[in-house]
Design an enzyme around this catalytic site. Structure first.
Site, PDB file in Angstrom:
ATOM      1  N   HIS A  42       0.877  -0.814   0.238  1.00 45.06           N
ATOM      2  CA  HIS A  42      -0.351  -0.449   0.087  1.00 45.06           C
ATOM      3  C   HIS A  42       0.775   1.853  -0.031  1.00 45.06           C
ATOM      4  O   HIS A  42       2.118   0.900   0.768  1.00 45.06           O
ATOM      5  CB  HIS A  42      -0.834   0.492   1.111  1.00 45.06           C
ATOM      6  CG  HIS A  42      -0.295   0.177   2.402  1.00 45.06           C
ATOM      7  ND1 HIS A  42      -0.235   1.021   3.139  1.00 45.06           N
ATOM      8  CD2 HIS A  42       0.146  -0.894   3.299  1.00 45.06           C
ATOM      9  CE1 HIS A  42       0.482   0.938   4.002  1.00 45.06           C
ATOM     10  NE2 HIS A  42       0.225  -0.278   4.705  1.00 45.06           N
ATOM     11  N   ASP A  99       0.259   4.453   1.293  1.00 41.38           N
ATOM     12  CA  ASP A  99      -0.565   5.530   2.239  1.00 41.38           C
ATOM     13  C   ASP A  99       0.744   4.839   3.716  1.00 41.38           C
ATOM     14  O   ASP A  99       0.894   3.713   3.448  1.00 41.38           O
ATOM     15  CB  ASP A  99      -1.314   5.439   2.652  1.00 41.38           C
ATOM     16  CG  ASP A  99      -2.538   4.541   3.292  1.00 41.38           C
ATOM     17  OD1 ASP A  99      -1.531   3.181   2.017  1.00 41.38           O
ATOM     18  OD2 ASP A  99      -3.238   4.784   3.540  1.00 41.38           O
ATOM     19  N   GLU A 156      -4.762   2.407   2.967  1.00 40.21           N
ATOM     20  CA  GLU A 156      -4.710   1.063   3.556  1.00 40.21           C
ATOM     21  C   GLU A 156      -4.846   1.438   5.567  1.00 40.21           C
ATOM     22  O   GLU A 156      -5.377   0.588   6.526  1.00 40.21           O
ATOM     23  CB  GLU A 156      -3.771   0.421   3.688  1.00 40.21           C
ATOM     24  CG  GLU A 156      -3.717  -1.588   3.996  1.00 40.21           C
ATOM     25  CD  GLU A 156      -3.032  -1.130   5.224  1.00 40.21           C
ATOM     26  OE1 GLU A 156      -2.863  -2.174   5.566  1.00 40.21           O
ATOM     27  OE2 GLU A 156      -2.591  -0.081   6.206  1.00 40.21           O
ATOM     28  N   GLU A 157      -4.195   2.596   5.564  1.00 39.34           N
ATOM     29  CA  GLU A 157      -4.509   3.160   7.331  1.00 39.34           C
ATOM     30  C   GLU A 157      -5.695   3.391   7.269  1.00 39.34           C
ATOM     31  O   GLU A 157      -5.797   3.105   8.540  1.00 39.34           O
ATOM     32  CB  GLU A 157      -2.952   4.185   7.454  1.00 39.34           C
ATOM     33  CG  GLU A 157      -1.401   2.822   7.008  1.00 39.34           C
ATOM     34  CD  GLU A 157      -0.941   2.231   7.375  1.00 39.34           C
ATOM     35  OE1 GLU A 157      -1.775   1.493   8.203  1.00 39.34           O
ATOM     36  OE2 GLU A 157       0.181   1.988   7.378  1.00 39.34           O
ATOM     37  N   ASP A 159       3.475  -6.819   3.850  1.00 40.37           N
ATOM     38  CA  ASP A 159       3.278  -5.962   4.382  1.00 40.37           C
ATOM     39  C   ASP A 159       3.892  -6.298   5.985  1.00 40.37           C
ATOM     40  O   ASP A 159       2.606  -6.238   6.578  1.00 40.37           O
ATOM     41  CB  ASP A 159       2.087  -5.592   4.393  1.00 40.37           C
ATOM     42  CG  ASP A 159       1.531  -4.600   5.167  1.00 40.37           C
ATOM     43  OD1 ASP A 159       2.835  -3.230   5.638  1.00 40.37           O
ATOM     44  OD2 ASP A 159       0.429  -4.123   5.245  1.00 40.37           O
ATOM     45  N   HIS A 174       4.088   3.342  13.224  1.00 38.93           N
ATOM     46  CA  HIS A 174       2.729   3.964  13.700  1.00 38.93           C
ATOM     47  C   HIS A 174       3.072   5.165  14.553  1.00 38.93           C
ATOM     48  O   HIS A 174       2.183   5.107  15.317  1.00 38.93           O
ATOM     49  CB  HIS A 174       1.506   3.187  13.481  1.00 38.93           C
ATOM     50  CG  HIS A 174       0.732   2.474  12.761  1.00 38.93           C
ATOM     51  ND1 HIS A 174      -0.741   1.689  12.573  1.00 38.93           N
ATOM     52  CD2 HIS A 174       1.282   1.853  11.636  1.00 38.93           C
ATOM     53  CE1 HIS A 174      -0.692   1.144  11.910  1.00 38.93           C
ATOM     54  NE2 HIS A 174       0.040   1.305  10.874  1.00 38.93           N
TER      55      HIS A 174
END
Length: 485
Positions: free
Chosen positions: A75, A77, A144-145, A168, A456
């Site tokens: 992904h 993002d 995705e996030e 991922d 994150h």
């Protein structure tokens, strides 16, 4: 050493190029255009669907034309999060990266290794002229996030392969064959504000220094949640002094364990010293309680200008009690897979300001019924105080297939190459495979990647030696893809 000088050089150079492009979830136009231009610049078939997902196709190298087509998926993002004292504009600045021994890190922000390393890996394969591989279909999804919008809205017309490698996951000795689904619980409540009467003093309370992290992969590690800790402090303070709330602002992103929270509170002037004494004693208790897991936890107290209004006491009690009672962290361990978190909840965001209280939380589970259960447990407590509760962003989990052909192939290759068997896992994070499988029936899927820590959060880092291991392993996998049936 610069990041772009690391090995494998093509991968790291593409990671540096990618990280120069702002790419927050739901603000991906620049990175979509970047990826489109990348594919077009290589003279490869490049497509973009209505959602913004990009597909780039590359023919097989000589002698590999009869092998099965492989879909490589990551992904575009990334989670945009920074420390409170970091001056950084994610919408205009590229990530400020540096090499620290065997790790690549960012200064005060998330690094974007999740999932930028996967994207950069695919880019390196697409531009390579000396790597053996079957026909490749590179699928770059968006958002995705914050809801997996790209995967949900994927137009599968350009995807023909039946093997999908999702790049991922974050442990280089694991092959992931299943994941949790998720749902967001969002609450809102209008509270009454009242004017202050009599002599009062205002304080700003800051909570900072927590580790934070991925609200799926790290939820079982006992890390502090800034919103829950701040609320605990306010709940306890009310039993000692006549404290009132003007505002609270805690957490950042829905899928990150919150690291910081700030509150402005008011106490009667004659209770100023009593509140300061309480604050010192109680925060010492909280720091000692969390010392092992959160050695950097700080509570800061400073006087600030007196606000004109505060929350009415009755609403103070309702809101603080509801937050206190809300389930947070691990909700249920899997009875079927040892060590796997089945269901969890993360109170990601709390805002109290100008008569409005809102909260955002993310519930995850590998079982649909317990995902519903934990979301209802969270929502019910807030409904009891009159909150509006809205569920959004629901996405399914990915059911493990232990008989997967690509799993057998990759497990054998890993064992031969590294002298030990890989861990075959289901994870508590949300991967796009469950959604993609709905669009691409019959797809044989697996997820793997290099070692990433602190995803994150501004502590995010990726291990250099692990990236090299991951890259060499991926090349072996591509060479071993079987012929078309």
């Amino acid at each position: 050493m610069k990041v772009s000088d690391l090995s494998p050089r093509a991968l790291w150079q593409n990671f540096a190029r990618l990280n120069a492009v702002p790419r927050a979830s739901k603000k991906e136009k620049q990175v979509i255009d970047f990826m489109w231009s990348f594919g077009e610049g290589l003279g490869l078939e490049t497509f973009q669907d209505a959602a913004g997902n990009v597909v780039i196709k590359k023919p097989a190298t000589a002698g590999m034309e009869n092998r099965q087509t492989v879909v490589l998926q990551s992904h575009l993002d990334m989670v945009h999060q920074k420390n409170g004292d970091t001056d950084f504009d994610f919408e205009t600045q590229g990530i400020d990266m540096y090499v620290d021994g065997d790790w690549v890190k960012a200064r005060g922000t998330t690094l974007g290794a999740d999932n930028g390393i996967g994207v950069a890996t695919i880019m390196a394969l697409l531009e390579a002229t000396d790597i053996e591989h079957p026909a490749l279909e590179a699928l770059f999804t968006i958002d995705e996030e914050t809801g997996m919008t790209g995967a949900k809205q994927l137009d599968p017309v350009h995807i023909t392969g039946k093997i999908l490698l999702n790049l991922d996951t974050e442990e280089d000795d694991e092959l992931t064959i299943g994941c949790a689904g998720g749902i967001d619980t969002n609450t809102s409540y209008k509270y009454n504000e009242v004017a202050l009467t009599g002599a009062h003093v205002a304080f700003e309370v800051k909570l900072k220094g927590l580790t934070g992290g991925h609200s799926g992969m790290d939820i079982h590690k006992g890390r502090g949640n800034a919103n829950k800790l701040m609320n605990r402090l306010l709940y306890a303070a009310r039993k000692s002094v006549d404290i009132k709330i003007n505002r609270v602002d805690g957490g950042s992103l829905r899928n990150a364990i919150p690291r910081e929270s700030t509150a402005v509170v008011v106490v009667p002037e004659e209770q100023k010293l009593l509140f300061q004494a309480f604050f010192g004693i109680y925060t010492t208790v909280l720091k000692e309680e969390n010392q092992t897991v959160e050695p950097g936890l700080q509570f800061l107290l400073s006087e600030c200008p007196l606000p004109e209004t505060v929350m009415e006491d009755a609403d103070f009690v309702k809101i603080v009690n509801a937050i206190y009672a809300m389930p947070n962290g691990v909700y249920r361990m899997s009875p079927d897979i040892e060590g796997l978190v089945e269901a969890s909840s993360n109170l990601a965001r709390v805002i109290i300001k100008d008569g409005h209280f809102v909260s955002q939380s993310l519930q995850r589970s590998s079982v649909e019924s317990t995902k519903e259960d934990v979301a209802q447990a969270v929502g019910a407590g807030f409904e009891n105080i009159g909150c509006e509760v809205a569920l959004s962003g629901d996405y399914p989990g990915w059911k493990p297939n232990p008989d997967s052909a690509i799993l057998r192939l990759m497990a054998a290759l890993y064992t031969d190459r590294f002298g030990k068997a890989p861990k075959v896992e289901a994870c508590h994070a949300g991967l796009e495979c469950g959604i993609l499988g709905g669009h691409l029936p019959g797809m044989d899927m697996i997820s793997f990647g290099p070692t990433i820590r602190g995803a994150h959060s501004p502590d995010e880092r990726v291990q250099v030696s692990s990236v090299e291991k991951f890259w060499s392993y991926l090349l072996e996998v591509l060479k071993a893809i079987p012929e078309k049936q």
